[in-house]
Motif scaffolding. Structure first.
Motif, short mmCIF file in Angstrom:
data_model
loop_
_atom_site.label_atom_id
_atom_site.label_comp_id
_atom_site.label_asym_id
_atom_site.label_seq_id
_atom_site.Cartn_x
_atom_site.Cartn_y
_atom_site.Cartn_z
N ILE A 54 0.84 -1.21 0.00
CA ILE A 54 0.00 0.00 0.00
C ILE A 54 0.87 1.25 0.00
N SER A 55 1.92 1.26 0.79
CA SER A 55 2.81 2.44 0.88
C SER A 55 3.48 2.73 -0.46
N ILE A 56 3.92 1.68 -1.14
CA ILE A 56 4.57 1.87 -2.44
C ILE A 56 3.59 2.49 -3.44
N ASN A 57 2.37 1.94 -3.49
CA ASN A 57 1.37 2.45 -4.43
C ASN A 57 0.97 3.89 -4.14
N GLU A 58 0.92 4.24 -2.87
CA GLU A 58 0.47 5.59 -2.50
C GLU A 58 1.58 6.64 -2.64
N ASN A 59 2.83 6.23 -2.52
CA ASN A 59 3.92 7.22 -2.47
C ASN A 59 4.98 7.03 -3.55
N LYS A 60 4.69 6.24 -4.58
CA LYS A 60 5.71 5.95 -5.60
C LYS A 60 6.13 7.20 -6.37
N CYS A 66 8.42 7.66 -0.01
CA CYS A 66 8.28 6.22 -0.25
C CYS A 66 9.42 5.45 0.42
N ARG A 67 10.62 5.95 0.29
CA ARG A 67 11.78 5.28 0.89
C ARG A 67 11.69 5.26 2.41
N GLU A 68 11.28 6.38 2.99
CA GLU A 68 11.17 6.45 4.46
C GLU A 68 10.15 5.44 4.98
N LYS A 69 9.02 5.33 4.33
CA LYS A 69 7.98 4.41 4.79
C LYS A 69 8.41 2.95 4.63
N ILE A 70 9.07 2.65 3.51
CA ILE A 70 9.52 1.26 3.30
C ILE A 70 10.57 0.87 4.33
N GLU A 71 11.51 1.76 4.58
CA GLU A 71 12.56 1.46 5.57
C GLU A 71 11.97 1.29 6.97
N LYS A 72 10.94 2.05 7.26
CA LYS A 72 10.30 1.92 8.58
C LYS A 72 9.57 0.58 8.69
N LEU A 73 8.88 0.18 7.63
CA LEU A 73 8.18 -1.11 7.63
C LEU A 73 9.17 -2.28 7.63
N ASN A 74 10.34 -2.05 7.07
CA ASN A 74 11.36 -3.10 7.04
C ASN A 74 11.78 -3.52 8.45
N GLU A 75 11.68 -2.59 9.39
CA GLU A 75 12.02 -2.90 10.78
C GLU A 75 11.06 -3.92 11.38
N ASN A 76 9.86 -4.04 10.82
CA ASN A 76 8.87 -4.99 11.33
C ASN A 76 9.11 -6.42 10.82
N ILE A 77 10.02 -6.56 9.86
CA ILE A 77 10.37 -7.91 9.39
C ILE A 77 11.42 -8.47 10.35
N THR A 78 10.99 -9.31 11.28
CA THR A 78 11.84 -9.80 12.36
C THR A 78 12.67 -11.01 11.92
N ASP A 79 13.64 -11.35 12.77
CA ASP A 79 14.47 -12.54 12.52
C ASP A 79 13.61 -13.80 12.52
N GLU A 80 12.59 -13.79 13.37
CA GLU A 80 11.70 -14.94 13.45
C GLU A 80 10.98 -15.14 12.11
N MET A 81 10.59 -14.05 11.47
CA MET A 81 9.93 -14.15 10.15
C MET A 81 10.90 -14.69 9.11
#
Length: 264
Positions: A54-60, A66-81
């Motif tokens: 959604i962030s990519i489509n809204e801020n491309k 767009c980069r700021e939002k993606i990098e922030k969401l990247n923090e939610n991808i944990t080692d467990e995932m």
């Protein structure tokens, strides 16, 4: 004593059997636990990737946001995932693309994982910016306009040629306005163009005084100049017509004062 010796091995073997059963049970429990953990982590992975989609489509169109939002969401991808057996390779690739910020590869990886999870192909991201689309549309409109303009110019040229051709075919006599004028002699009023080099039939300047190569007109038995009778307007009959050039004036002796043709 013998009974005791028999009982001891039995007890020992039963103990071993019990231990073996416990080990197998523990393995099954661990595997079941891993499967349950894997099932529990998939919704979390999907949630993070959908937010990223959604962030990519809204801020491309705004690269910085767009980069700021993606990098922030990247923090939610944990080692467990990332340890998830099914998607660990794709998630590692995704994090690497985010680190180097390759939006094209990020978009493709996010869509591939989501489409695989939901067994569909509905997730797609068009990275063509609004400005680029406008430029493409403007370019196409210009091409279309140029083609229309060229088509109109060609039509105008064709129309002009037709008009010129029509004008040449329907020449009017400068004396009476009749359309029976061939550019040299008017068959209605007898007006004759003073150009002796023009064909009396079609008006071609290629006429050599005897034959016209354009229309095939040929002077029949042109009389020699020295045999022509004296020609003048004084003794001319204005009520007759020359059979050769169409002049409405001929001499009393039947000769034409213009072309010298003997009409009698």
């Amino acid at each position: 004593m013998k009974k005791i010796l028999i009982i001891i091995p039995l007890i020992f073997s039963l103990g071993l059997i019990g231990c073996t059963g416990n080990d197998e049970s523990n393995k099954q429990e661990k595997e079941t636990s891993k499967v349950e953990e894997r099932k529990d982590i998939l919704p979390e992975i999907k949630l993070v990737l959908k937010d990223m989609y959604i962030s990519i489509n809204e801020n491309k169109d705004n690269d910085k946001v767009c980069r700021e939002k993606i990098e922030k969401l990247n923090e939610n991808i944990t080692d467990e995932m990332i340890q998830n057996e099914e998607y660990k390779d794709k998630l590692r690739n995704l994090k690497n693309y985010i680190k180097n910020y390759d939006l094209t590869k990020i978009s493709k990886e996010v869509c591939d994982i989501l489409n695989d999870m939901e067994n569909t192909d509905t997730y797609k991201i068009d990275l063509t910016s609004t400005q680029q689309k406008d430029n493409i549309n403007n370019s196409e409109n210009k091409k279309s306009t140029n083609k229309n303009s060229e088509s109109k110019n060609n039509q105008n040229k064709s129309t002009n040629k037709k008009k010129e051709s029509s004008t040449k075919k329907t020449q009017k006599c400068p004396n009476c306005g009749s359309t029976n004028y061939n550019g040299v002699v008017c068959k209605d009023c007898g007006f004759q163009q003073s150009d002796p080099e023009s064909c009396p039939d079609c008006g071609s300047l290629k006429y050599n005084g005897v034959m016209c190569p354009d229309c095939g007109f040929q002077q029949s038995d042109p009389p020699e100049e020295e045999n022509y009778p004296e020609q003048s307007e004084e003794n001319a009959d204005h009520n007759s017509q020359c059979n050769n050039c169409g002049s409405a004036t001929i001499n009393d002796d039947g000769t034409c004062p213009y072309c010298g043709y003997d009409n009698y």
